[in-house]
Design a protein around this motif. Structure first.
Motif, PDB file in Angstrom:
ATOM      1  N   THR A  33       0.861  -1.177   0.000  1.00  0.00           N
ATOM      2  CA  THR A  33       0.000   0.000   0.000  1.00  0.00           C
ATOM      3  C   THR A  33       0.896   1.225   0.000  1.00  0.00           C
ATOM      4  N   ILE A  34       0.536   2.252  -0.761  1.00  0.00           N
ATOM      5  CA  ILE A  34       1.463   3.336  -1.039  1.00  0.00           C
ATOM      6  C   ILE A  34       0.919   4.684  -0.563  1.00  0.00           C
ATOM      7  N   ALA A  35       1.808   5.511  -0.020  1.00  0.00           N
ATOM      8  CA  ALA A  35       1.550   6.933   0.208  1.00  0.00           C
ATOM      9  C   ALA A  35       2.653   7.693  -0.518  1.00  0.00           C
ATOM     10  N   GLN A  46      -2.038  12.629 -10.815  1.00  0.00           N
ATOM     11  CA  GLN A  46      -1.992  11.743 -11.981  1.00  0.00           C
ATOM     12  C   GLN A  46      -1.211  10.471 -11.664  1.00  0.00           C
ATOM     13  N   THR A  47      -0.071  10.630 -10.998  1.00  0.00           N
ATOM     14  CA  THR A  47       0.743   9.470 -10.634  1.00  0.00           C
ATOM     15  C   THR A  47      -0.019   8.526  -9.723  1.00  0.00           C
ATOM     16  N   ALA A  48      -0.664   9.078  -8.695  1.00  0.00           N
ATOM     17  CA  ALA A  48      -1.428   8.247  -7.760  1.00  0.00           C
ATOM     18  C   ALA A  48      -2.532   7.492  -8.480  1.00  0.00           C
ATOM     19  N   ARG A  49      -3.233   8.166  -9.369  1.00  0.00           N
ATOM     20  CA  ARG A  49      -4.324   7.532 -10.113  1.00  0.00           C
ATOM     21  C   ARG A  49      -3.796   6.395 -10.993  1.00  0.00           C
ATOM     22  N   GLU A  50      -2.686   6.646 -11.669  1.00  0.00           N
ATOM     23  CA  GLU A  50      -2.148   5.626 -12.570  1.00  0.00           C
ATOM     24  C   GLU A  50      -1.609   4.421 -11.814  1.00  0.00           C
ATOM     25  N   ILE A  51      -1.015   4.637 -10.644  1.00  0.00           N
ATOM     26  CA  ILE A  51      -0.530   3.500  -9.851  1.00  0.00           C
ATOM     27  C   ILE A  51      -1.703   2.677  -9.338  1.00  0.00           C
ATOM     28  N   ARG A  52      -2.756   3.334  -8.875  1.00  0.00           N
ATOM     29  CA  ARG A  52      -3.952   2.599  -8.438  1.00  0.00           C
ATOM     30  C   ARG A  52      -4.498   1.725  -9.563  1.00  0.00           C
ATOM     31  N   GLU A  53      -4.628   2.320 -10.737  1.00  0.00           N
ATOM     32  CA  GLU A  53      -5.218   1.603 -11.871  1.00  0.00           C
ATOM     33  C   GLU A  53      -4.336   0.451 -12.341  1.00  0.00           C
ATOM     34  N   TYR A  55      -1.803  -1.209 -10.630  1.00  0.00           N
ATOM     35  CA  TYR A  55      -1.409  -2.255  -9.688  1.00  0.00           C
ATOM     36  C   TYR A  55      -2.520  -2.671  -8.729  1.00  0.00           C
ATOM     37  N   GLY A  56      -3.627  -1.940  -8.709  1.00  0.00           N
ATOM     38  CA  GLY A  56      -4.761  -2.323  -7.878  1.00  0.00           C
ATOM     39  C   GLY A  56      -4.509  -2.213  -6.390  1.00  0.00           C
ATOM     40  N   VAL A  57      -3.651  -1.278  -5.991  1.00  0.00           N
ATOM     41  CA  VAL A  57      -3.371  -1.086  -4.564  1.00  0.00           C
ATOM     42  C   VAL A  57      -3.849   0.311  -4.150  1.00  0.00           C
ATOM     43  N   PRO A  58      -4.167   0.494  -2.862  1.00  0.00           N
ATOM     44  CA  PRO A  58      -4.527   1.832  -2.393  1.00  0.00           C
ATOM     45  C   PRO A  58      -3.324   2.775  -2.497  1.00  0.00           C
ATOM     46  N   VAL A  59      -3.574   4.012  -2.892  1.00  0.00           N
ATOM     47  CA  VAL A  59      -2.518   5.019  -2.987  1.00  0.00           C
ATOM     48  C   VAL A  59      -3.035   6.330  -2.384  1.00  0.00           C
TER      49      VAL A  59
END
Length: 264
Positions: A33-35, A46-53, A55-59
């Motif tokens: 899980t990422i912050a 944009q980065t947070a949205r793309e990582i969520r999409e 890798y399917g993890v909360p950001v």
């Protein structure tokens, strides 16, 4: 290799692009899980949205200037409120400006100190209680090969970044009883915006050389014969964050294609 990062929470600074983003992605790819924090709110979103999409993890994301203690406290507190824990901290920040000794006054030295060393001190201090609760805390500092071999034109980095190495070596002993490791990763010539805007590139561009040829020139004295990619450095960060690296602490490892010739 399963790095065992499922269920872990990682805080990565300067993560909107370049090395920081690559580190966040490498950890997310392993299920962490990422912050993420960065000064550029729009790019960070944009980065947070793309990582969520991807890798399917909360950001969790929060605009953060690492030079401001209040900003660092805010993102640590937000991470704990949202996820209830913090296991991994990746200290990362843009480098100090280029220049020679006579170009810098006291204010510029102070600013470089706050950006490069004091930000690391502050974030570790804020995160430490939570890393102790984790039982397997990990701290990774992104520094520079300048700590092993000074780089022409980067006086402030050459002078201040070694302080991070001294800090980490001291803390590796202090934090070992808490099963917290702390290590430093030194990027060499990694293909990022900072490299493209660095003194070596600018000098070549001023001579009328194209960017493509200038990048080739920067790779000529690297034994591997090419520039590095952010993802190659991020793979090491992910490994150092894992249980497999539990006996590695106080080290300083370069990712530079063999550029640094030092034995240490």
């Amino acid at each position: 290799m399963d790095l065992g990062l499922q269920g872990k929470v990682a805080l990565v600074m300067a993560a909107s692009k370049g090395i920081g983003r690559a580190c966040a992605e490498a950890l997310a790819a392993e299920g962490a899980t990422i912050a993420v924090g960065s000064r550029n709110q729009e790019m960070l979103e944009q980065t947070a949205r793309e990582i969520r999409e991807r890798y399917g993890v909360p950001v969790l994301m929060r605009a953060t200037d690492v030079r401001r203690e209040a900003d660092l406290a805010a993102i640590v507190n937000a991470t704990i409120r949202e996820y209830g824990r913090l296991d991994i901290v990746v200290n990362n920040a843009g480098g100090p400006p280029v220049g020679s000794f006579e170009q810098f006054d006291d204010a510029q030295w102070q600013a470089a100190f706050e950006l490069t060393l004091l930000s690391t001190v502050r974030l570790i201090r804020l995160a430490l209680p939570h890393l102790r609760q984790s039982g397997s805390g990990r701290i990774i500092n992104i520094v520079s090969t300048s700590v092993k071999q000074p780089i022409a034109g980067l006086l402030l980095s050459n002078a201040i970044r070694p302080g991070v190495i001294g800090l980490a070596k001291s803390l590796s002993s202090e934090l070992a009883p808490d099963n917290i490791t702390i290590n430093n990763v030194c990027p060499g010539r990694i293909l990022t915006d900072r490299l493209r805007k660095g003194p070596g590139m600018q000098q070549k561009l001023d001579q009328g050389i194209s960017e493509q040829e200038a990048l080739k020139d920067l790779a000529r004295d690297i034994p591997m014969g090419r520039l590095g990619q952010p993802e190659e450095l991020a793979s090491l960060v992910a490994y150092l964050s894992s249980s497999h690296a539990g006996y590695i602490t106080g080290t300083t490892i370069q990712v530079d294609g063999g550029l640094v010739r030092s034995l240490y």
